[in-house]
Design a protein around this motif. Structure first.
Motif, mmCIF file in Angstrom:
data_model
loop_
_atom_site.group_PDB
_atom_site.id
_atom_site.type_symbol
_atom_site.label_atom_id
_atom_site.label_comp_id
_atom_site.label_asym_id
_atom_site.label_seq_id
_atom_site.Cartn_x
_atom_site.Cartn_y
_atom_site.Cartn_z
ATOM 1 N N LEU A 91 1.668 -3.105 -4.349
ATOM 2 C CA LEU A 91 0.327 -3.705 -4.378
ATOM 3 C C LEU A 91 -0.008 -4.400 -3.055
ATOM 4 O O LEU A 91 0.850 -5.037 -2.431
ATOM 5 N N ARG A 92 -1.262 -4.266 -2.664
ATOM 6 C CA ARG A 92 -1.757 -5.003 -1.491
ATOM 7 C C ARG A 92 -2.170 -6.405 -1.970
ATOM 8 O O ARG A 92 -3.357 -6.740 -2.052
ATOM 9 N N ILE A 109 4.825 -3.000 -7.685
ATOM 10 C CA ILE A 109 5.633 -3.984 -6.965
ATOM 11 C C ILE A 109 4.696 -5.049 -6.418
ATOM 12 O O ILE A 109 3.813 -4.769 -5.603
ATOM 13 N N ASN A 110 4.886 -6.263 -6.896
ATOM 14 C CA ASN A 110 4.038 -7.388 -6.506
ATOM 15 C C ASN A 110 4.860 -8.335 -5.650
ATOM 16 O O ASN A 110 5.644 -9.140 -6.151
ATOM 17 N N GLY A 111 4.678 -8.219 -4.351
ATOM 18 C CA GLY A 111 5.487 -9.012 -3.430
ATOM 19 C C GLY A 111 5.134 -10.473 -3.388
ATOM 20 O O GLY A 111 5.814 -11.257 -2.712
ATOM 21 N N GLY A 150 -5.596 -9.115 -2.613
ATOM 22 C CA GLY A 150 -5.991 -9.375 -3.987
ATOM 23 C C GLY A 150 -5.876 -8.181 -4.924
ATOM 24 O O GLY A 150 -6.389 -8.225 -6.049
ATOM 25 N N GLU A 151 -5.178 -7.133 -4.500
ATOM 26 C CA GLU A 151 -5.055 -5.927 -5.340
ATOM 27 C C GLU A 151 -4.136 -6.205 -6.526
ATOM 28 O O GLU A 151 -3.076 -6.811 -6.373
ATOM 29 N N GLY A 204 0.782 -1.220 0.000
ATOM 30 C CA GLY A 204 0.000 0.000 0.000
ATOM 31 C C GLY A 204 0.819 1.276 0.000
ATOM 32 O O GLY A 204 0.255 2.367 -0.096
ATOM 33 N N ASP A 205 2.149 1.159 0.095
ATOM 34 C CA ASP A 205 3.001 2.352 0.094
ATOM 35 C C ASP A 205 3.114 2.942 -1.301
ATOM 36 O O ASP A 205 3.203 2.213 -2.306
#
Length: 471
Positions: free
Chosen positions: A292-293, A456-458, A297-298, A267-268
């Motif tokens: 991305l959160r 950014i997809n962690g 599921g974002e 969310g940053d």
């Protein structure tokens, strides 16, 4: 209130700008561009330097100067030295004296500049002999108190000149900062292809840094990413002119350092401000990324953030459309602020020349912030120059300079925008480098501009992080 004519002009400017500048985000990922070998780079850089030196007689004539005298010592060089030296020189040796001339009279056909490297004092009688024969009426010294590129003569060297040249010649000396400003600002055509490569490499660094290859949400800190940039640049054989500044954008994060020592979380909204240096050229770029959160599921950035970036892009359009050679920086700034107000955009412009230096010679549009940072989360309270925002409407001296052709600019700004998903008003800070296209008669971004967030997809299962965080 705006007149009907003013409103119509703004409408046409808006339509033109949207047509000219829309959809400029590159369509493919950036790649690291390979530069020539260091030996080849040196030859290329010296060629560029020689092209620029060839223009000095005309520059002297433009400002009614007959000779331009530069004197410096090892490790006490004139600012101009870095733009006139050989690529393999790292400092002026002993005392280095340069005399630029108009290639006329007794100096017609002579080297330009005449150069002495001396530690015995033998330079002075030789210089006096040449001055007597050439008899220049106006001799420029770099003694300006306001402009670094025209004020590089050290006090000790000025005193040495006064003592050795005497009253006859010192009475003929003048201060003309535009010599240094125009020389340093001027680009030559062969530089652009390499500058494009440097811009793409800058983008490639940002795209990798703002990805799951470097950032692990909940683990990686903003400082980790800053030092990743530094290490990666060494591997690419480029350096930088300012330490990368990575931050989490918050309402209180600009000006100041809030958000620069954070653990990066889902969310940053992230921001980076940095540039690279190679082949005597510098880049200066600011981009934003969204984490991305994925735990929720974002898959994309919130619409409110996208709207903020669009406002910043619109401000870029406005600046490029209003910039014209011959206008002063303050004239352009005033026009931009008026158009922003007419379109309901709040923000600030603080754009500057770039090239030989990250903040290079020429007219600026807006200037930024000196503020007391003792309330910020730093170890030692300091008074620090943090940006170009304390002179938002008018910049003395540098803002009164005219915009020059054949130069590069860094289009730097922020737009305010309310983000309903966060119930916050944030500054959307962007920066891209631009050049003047003489054929199309307009400014263009060197590589492109950011029109969508780096995401950014962690949760990517197939990505091995490139950054090892030591604990």
């Amino acid at each position: 209130m705006f007149s009907a004519h003013t409103v119509l002009s703004l409408v046409w400017a808006t339509l033109f700008a949207h047509a000219a500048f829309a959809q400029l985000h590159p369509s493919r990922p950036a790649t690291y561009r390979r530069l020539p070998s260091l030996r080849e780079q040196a030859a290329i850089q010296d060629g560029w330097r020689d092209e620029r030196l060839a223009g000095i007689p005309g520059l002297l004539s433009k400002y009614r100067i007959h000779a331009w005298l530069i004197s410096q010592r090892e490790y006490a060089e004139d600012t101009l030295w870095w733009s006139i030296k050989d690529a393999t020189e790292y400092a002026p040796h002993r005392r280095t004296v340069l005399l630029f001339h108009t290639n006329t009279s007794s100096l017609a056909g002579q080297p330009n500049p005449l150069k002495w490297v001396d530690n015995t004092g033998a330079v002075w009688p030789e210089l006096l002999r040449i001055l007597v024969a050439y008899n220049p009426r106006r001799i420029a010294l770099n003694t300006d108190k306001d402009v670094a590129f025209g004020g590089g003569l050290h006090v000790g060297e000025y005193e040495a000149l006064a003592e050795e040249l005497g009253e006859r010649w010192m009475e003929r000396t003048v201060n003309e900062p535009m010599l240094g400003i125009e020389y340093v600002a001027t680009r030559v055509p062969g530089q652009l292809q390499y500058y494009e490569d440097l811009q793409e490499t800058t983008w490639a660094l940002i795209e990798e840094a703002f990805s799951e290859r470097v950032i692990v949400p909940g683990v990686t800190t903003t400082e980790d990413v800053e030092w990743w940039y530094r290490e990666k640049m060494l591997l690419l054989n480029v350096t930088t002119w300012n330490h990368p500044r990575v931050s989490v954008i918050k309402p209180e994060s600009f000006p100041g350092w809030a958000g620069t020592k954070d653990i990066i979380k889902e969310g940053d909204l992230l921001h980076v401000d940095f540039g690279i240096t190679a082949m005597g050229l510098n880049t200066d770029v600011q981009h934003m990324a969204y984490v991305l959160r994925t735990s929720e599921g974002e898959t994309d950035a919130p619409a409110g953030l996208k709207e903020g970036l669009k406002k910043a892009n619109r401000m870029q359009d406005i600046i490029l459309a209003n910039m014209k050679a011959g206008k002063t920086g303050n004239e352009v700034l005033k026009e931009c602020l008026a158009q922003m107000k007419a379109e309901g955009i709040e923000g600030q412009v603080y754009s500057h020349p770039i090239g030989d230096w990250g903040h290079s010679a020429g007219a600026v549009m807006g200037k930024y912030c000196v503020q007391n940072l003792s309330s910020c989360s730093t170890d030692i309270p300091v008074l620090m120059h943090t940006g170009f925002t304390n002179l938002p409407d008018y910049v003395p001296i540098l803002g009164e300079l005219q915009i020059l052709p054949n130069t590069y600019y860094s289009i730097e700004l922020y737009a305010y925008s309310y983000v309903p998903e966060r119930n916050e008003t944030l500054r959307f800070r962007v920066e891209e480098n631009a050049y003047w296209d003489a054929g199309d008669e307009r400014w263009k971004f060197v590589y492109g501009r950011q029109e969508r967030f780096h995401l950014i997809n962690g949760s990517h299962p197939d990505v091995e992080p490139a950054l090892v965080v030591q604990t």
